[in-house]
Design a protein around this motif. Structure first.
Motif, mmCIF file in Angstrom:
data_model
loop_
_atom_site.group_PDB
_atom_site.id
_atom_site.type_symbol
_atom_site.label_atom_id
_atom_site.label_comp_id
_atom_site.label_asym_id
_atom_site.label_seq_id
_atom_site.Cartn_x
_atom_site.Cartn_y
_atom_site.Cartn_z
ATOM 1 N N THR A 15 -4.145 14.512 0.630
ATOM 2 C CA THR A 15 -5.074 13.959 -0.364
ATOM 3 C C THR A 15 -6.412 13.639 0.301
ATOM 4 O O THR A 15 -6.461 13.147 1.427
ATOM 5 C CB THR A 15 -4.484 12.681 -0.992
ATOM 6 N N SER A 16 -7.478 13.889 -0.415
ATOM 7 C CA SER A 16 -8.827 13.655 0.095
ATOM 8 C C SER A 16 -9.053 12.178 0.435
ATOM 9 O O SER A 16 -8.568 11.280 -0.253
ATOM 10 C CB SER A 16 -9.847 14.087 -0.956
ATOM 11 N N LEU A 17 -9.832 11.964 1.499
ATOM 12 C CA LEU A 17 -10.209 10.589 1.862
ATOM 13 C C LEU A 17 -11.030 9.913 0.765
ATOM 14 O O LEU A 17 -11.035 8.688 0.658
ATOM 15 C CB LEU A 17 -10.980 10.577 3.178
ATOM 16 N N TRP A 18 -11.722 10.712 -0.040
ATOM 17 C CA TRP A 18 -12.516 10.148 -1.134
ATOM 18 C C TRP A 18 -11.624 9.480 -2.179
ATOM 19 O O TRP A 18 -12.088 8.671 -2.966
ATOM 20 C CB TRP A 18 -13.369 11.238 -1.789
ATOM 21 N N ASP A 24 -0.703 13.019 2.789
ATOM 22 C CA ASP A 24 -1.642 13.239 3.890
ATOM 23 C C ASP A 24 -2.720 14.249 3.515
ATOM 24 O O ASP A 24 -3.837 14.200 4.020
ATOM 25 C CB ASP A 24 -0.905 13.732 5.137
ATOM 26 N N LYS A 58 -8.214 8.412 -1.126
ATOM 27 C CA LYS A 58 -7.383 7.465 -0.380
ATOM 28 C C LYS A 58 -8.102 6.165 -0.016
ATOM 29 O O LYS A 58 -7.528 5.090 -0.159
ATOM 30 C CB LYS A 58 -6.837 8.118 0.892
ATOM 31 N N VAL A 59 -9.323 6.253 0.454
ATOM 32 C CA VAL A 59 -10.028 5.052 0.916
ATOM 33 C C VAL A 59 -10.292 4.063 -0.220
ATOM 34 O O VAL A 59 -9.969 2.880 -0.084
ATOM 35 C CB VAL A 59 -11.321 5.422 1.682
ATOM 36 N N PRO A 60 -10.858 4.489 -1.351
ATOM 37 C CA PRO A 60 -11.039 3.511 -2.440
ATOM 38 C C PRO A 60 -9.712 2.929 -2.937
ATOM 39 O O PRO A 60 -9.624 1.726 -3.218
ATOM 40 C CB PRO A 60 -11.730 4.313 -3.545
ATOM 41 N N ARG A 73 0.824 -1.208 0.000
ATOM 42 C CA ARG A 73 0.000 0.000 0.000
ATOM 43 C C ARG A 73 0.861 1.261 0.000
ATOM 44 O O ARG A 73 0.622 2.187 -0.756
ATOM 45 C CB ARG A 73 -0.933 0.026 1.217
ATOM 46 N N TYR A 78 -7.011 2.562 -1.198
ATOM 47 C CA TYR A 78 -6.559 1.652 -0.144
ATOM 48 C C TYR A 78 -7.222 0.287 -0.308
ATOM 49 O O TYR A 78 -6.559 -0.751 -0.278
ATOM 50 C CB TYR A 78 -6.898 2.249 1.222
ATOM 51 N N ILE A 79 -8.534 0.281 -0.498
ATOM 52 C CA ILE A 79 -9.278 -0.971 -0.640
ATOM 53 C C ILE A 79 -8.838 -1.726 -1.891
ATOM 54 O O ILE A 79 -8.581 -2.933 -1.844
ATOM 55 C CB ILE A 79 -10.796 -0.708 -0.651
#
Length: 98
Positions: A48-51, A46, A53-55, A35, A57-58
């Motif tokens: 970068t938007s969670l919108w 850091d 990062k999260v996808p 990752r 990451y998954i």
């Protein structure tokens, strides 16, 4: 503790349980290294938007974990367990026929 896992996973020895727990631990650590490498290549920071990062990451960690789990289990002689574990895990995502 080992006896309960040995029975649940239908293993032959407590040593085999220890090996499999070791495989789980190194797989988790290795998936996080993957990752980090992917995030670095993609320029994710850091800020970068969670919108985003999260996808990412998954999409990165889930497949990396599955492949690394099979790889490490194979290297430590536990491929049969890992393969059956993977099939059981993924069968939960497939809808049952009625």
């Amino acid at each position: 503790m080992f006896d309960r896992l040995r029975k649940k996973w239908k293993l032959n020895s407590n040593f085999q349980v220890v090996i499999i727990l070791f495989v789980f631990s190194i797989t988790g650590s290795a998936a996080l290294y993957v990752r980090k490498a992917v995030f670095d290549l993609a320029g994710i920071t850091d800020a970068t938007s969670l919108w985003i990062k999260v996808p990412l990451y998954i999409v990165t960690v889930v497949p990396a974990y599955q492949v690394l789990f099979l790889l490490f289990a194979s290297l430590l002689g536990q491929f049969r367990f890992a393969w059956e574990f993977e099939k059981k895990t993924f069968s939960r995502f497939i809808p049952k026929k009625k």
